[in-house]
Design a protein around this motif. Structure first.
Motif, PDB file in Angstrom:
ATOM      1  N   HIS A  37       0.840  -1.200   0.000  1.00  0.00           N
ATOM      2  CA  HIS A  37       0.000   0.000   0.000  1.00  0.00           C
ATOM      3  C   HIS A  37       0.880   1.256   0.000  1.00  0.00           C
ATOM      4  O   HIS A  37       0.631   2.196  -0.768  1.00  0.00           O
ATOM      5  CB  HIS A  37      -0.941   0.002   1.209  1.00  0.00           C
ATOM      6  CG  HIS A  37      -1.897   1.152   1.224  1.00  0.00           C
ATOM      7  ND1 HIS A  37      -2.997   1.203   0.413  1.00  0.00           N
ATOM      8  CD2 HIS A  37      -1.889   2.298   1.937  1.00  0.00           C
ATOM      9  CE1 HIS A  37      -3.648   2.343   0.633  1.00  0.00           C
ATOM     10  NE2 HIS A  37      -2.987   3.022   1.558  1.00  0.00           N
ATOM     11  N   TYR A  38       1.924   1.268   0.835  1.00  0.00           N
ATOM     12  CA  TYR A  38       2.801   2.434   0.883  1.00  0.00           C
ATOM     13  C   TYR A  38       3.514   2.642  -0.458  1.00  0.00           C
ATOM     14  O   TYR A  38       3.599   3.770  -0.962  1.00  0.00           O
ATOM     15  CB  TYR A  38       3.836   2.322   2.011  1.00  0.00           C
ATOM     16  CG  TYR A  38       4.706   3.541   2.059  1.00  0.00           C
ATOM     17  CD1 TYR A  38       4.219   4.737   2.578  1.00  0.00           C
ATOM     18  CD2 TYR A  38       5.984   3.531   1.514  1.00  0.00           C
ATOM     19  CE1 TYR A  38       4.995   5.883   2.573  1.00  0.00           C
ATOM     20  CE2 TYR A  38       6.767   4.672   1.515  1.00  0.00           C
ATOM     21  CZ  TYR A  38       6.278   5.845   2.038  1.00  0.00           C
ATOM     22  OH  TYR A  38       7.033   6.978   2.026  1.00  0.00           O
ATOM     23  N   MET A  48      -4.624   8.405  -0.418  1.00  0.00           N
ATOM     24  CA  MET A  48      -4.507   7.981   0.977  1.00  0.00           C
ATOM     25  C   MET A  48      -5.615   8.615   1.794  1.00  0.00           C
ATOM     26  O   MET A  48      -6.202   9.619   1.390  1.00  0.00           O
ATOM     27  CB  MET A  48      -3.137   8.365   1.532  1.00  0.00           C
ATOM     28  CG  MET A  48      -2.940   9.860   1.665  1.00  0.00           C
ATOM     29  SD  MET A  48      -1.240  10.344   1.934  1.00  0.00           S
ATOM     30  CE  MET A  48      -0.753  10.745   0.267  1.00  0.00           C
ATOM     31  N   SER A  49      -5.869   8.023   2.933  1.00  0.00           N
ATOM     32  CA  SER A  49      -6.876   8.573   3.839  1.00  0.00           C
ATOM     33  C   SER A  49      -6.332   9.829   4.507  1.00  0.00           C
ATOM     34  O   SER A  49      -5.126  10.089   4.495  1.00  0.00           O
ATOM     35  CB  SER A  49      -7.228   7.539   4.911  1.00  0.00           C
ATOM     36  OG  SER A  49      -6.118   7.334   5.778  1.00  0.00           O
ATOM     37  N   PHE A  50      -7.217  10.598   5.113  1.00  0.00           N
ATOM     38  CA  PHE A  50      -6.788  11.775   5.859  1.00  0.00           C
ATOM     39  C   PHE A  50      -5.865  11.383   7.003  1.00  0.00           C
ATOM     40  O   PHE A  50      -4.897  12.071   7.294  1.00  0.00           O
ATOM     41  CB  PHE A  50      -7.989  12.550   6.428  1.00  0.00           C
ATOM     42  CG  PHE A  50      -8.768  13.274   5.386  1.00  0.00           C
ATOM     43  CD1 PHE A  50      -8.174  14.244   4.578  1.00  0.00           C
ATOM     44  CD2 PHE A  50     -10.110  13.003   5.206  1.00  0.00           C
ATOM     45  CE1 PHE A  50      -8.900  14.915   3.623  1.00  0.00           C
ATOM     46  CE2 PHE A  50     -10.845  13.678   4.256  1.00  0.00           C
ATOM     47  CZ  PHE A  50     -10.241  14.638   3.457  1.00  0.00           C
ATOM     48  N   ILE A  52      -3.753   8.844   7.187  1.00  0.00           N
ATOM     49  CA  ILE A  52      -2.412   8.560   6.664  1.00  0.00           C
ATOM     50  C   ILE A  52      -1.724   9.851   6.242  1.00  0.00           C
ATOM     51  O   ILE A  52      -0.537  10.048   6.509  1.00  0.00           O
ATOM     52  CB  ILE A  52      -2.464   7.532   5.514  1.00  0.00           C
ATOM     53  CG1 ILE A  52      -2.844   6.163   6.080  1.00  0.00           C
ATOM     54  CG2 ILE A  52      -1.126   7.460   4.779  1.00  0.00           C
ATOM     55  CD1 ILE A  52      -3.031   5.084   5.041  1.00  0.00           C
ATOM     56  N   LEU A  53      -2.461  10.755   5.610  1.00  0.00           N
ATOM     57  CA  LEU A  53      -1.896  12.043   5.210  1.00  0.00           C
ATOM     58  C   LEU A  53      -1.349  12.787   6.426  1.00  0.00           C
ATOM     59  O   LEU A  53      -0.230  13.299   6.405  1.00  0.00           O
ATOM     60  CB  LEU A  53      -2.949  12.889   4.502  1.00  0.00           C
ATOM     61  CG  LEU A  53      -2.543  14.322   4.156  1.00  0.00           C
ATOM     62  CD1 LEU A  53      -1.377  14.346   3.177  1.00  0.00           C
ATOM     63  CD2 LEU A  53      -3.739  15.085   3.610  1.00  0.00           C
ATOM     64  N   LEU A  54      -2.115  12.838   7.495  1.00  0.00           N
ATOM     65  CA  LEU A  54      -1.673  13.543   8.702  1.00  0.00           C
ATOM     66  C   LEU A  54      -0.461  12.865   9.334  1.00  0.00           C
ATOM     67  O   LEU A  54       0.478  13.536   9.772  1.00  0.00           O
ATOM     68  CB  LEU A  54      -2.820  13.640   9.703  1.00  0.00           C
ATOM     69  CG  LEU A  54      -3.978  14.546   9.276  1.00  0.00           C
ATOM     70  CD1 LEU A  54      -5.145  14.419  10.251  1.00  0.00           C
ATOM     71  CD2 LEU A  54      -3.536  15.986   9.144  1.00  0.00           C
ATOM     72  N   GLN A  55      -0.472  11.547   9.362  1.00  0.00           N
ATOM     73  CA  GLN A  55       0.676  10.819   9.909  1.00  0.00           C
ATOM     74  C   GLN A  55       1.923  11.037   9.053  1.00  0.00           C
ATOM     75  O   GLN A  55       3.016  11.246   9.583  1.00  0.00           O
ATOM     76  CB  GLN A  55       0.371   9.325  10.012  1.00  0.00           C
ATOM     77  CG  GLN A  55      -0.624   8.979  11.097  1.00  0.00           C
ATOM     78  CD  GLN A  55      -0.986   7.499  11.076  1.00  0.00           C
ATOM     79  OE1 GLN A  55      -1.081   6.887  10.013  1.00  0.00           O
ATOM     80  NE2 GLN A  55      -1.175   6.931  12.246  1.00  0.00           N
TER      81      GLN A  55
END
Length: 108
Positions: A37-38, A48-50, A52-55
């Motif tokens: 996935h990465y 990507m989800s929000f 994952i974006l924030l992380q």
């Protein structure tokens, strides 16, 4: 209207990861996602989800704005904030007091 360019997003993520000396494994383990996935995010095949974006923003020390649209200015603010957090409370007060003096001065 802003067009989402997954390939450019992936390239910005990869460039910063390499600049920081991180492996893909380090990042995907921090994100708690699969290697596949990465890799697909970095290669621009998926979004990507929000979450994952924030992380990713935190792990890679990039603003979400930069990751999504390539606006580099906010990353300077992140570095400045991170440096400020490293100061002691006494040092922070000194900086705050001097910043107020500059704001209230006629120097422009």
């Amino acid at each position: 209207m802003i067009k989402v360019d997954l390939l450019a997003i992936g390239q910005r993520i990869q460039n910063q990861r390499l600049a920081l000396g991180y492996t893909q494994q380090y990042v995907y383990e921090k994100l708690d996602i699969s290697q596949n996935h990465y890799s697909r995010i970095e290669n621009g095949h998926v979004g990507m989800s929000f979450e994952i974006l924030l992380q990713l923003s935190e792990i890679l020390e990039l603003s979400t704005d930069y990751i999504l649209i390539g606006n580099p200015a906010p990353t300077d603010n992140i570095e400045l904030l991170n440096n400020y957090k490293l100061l002691t409370p006494k040092q922070q007060k000194y900086i705050d007091d001097h910043m107020k003096l500059f704001i209230n001065s006629n120097l422009k």
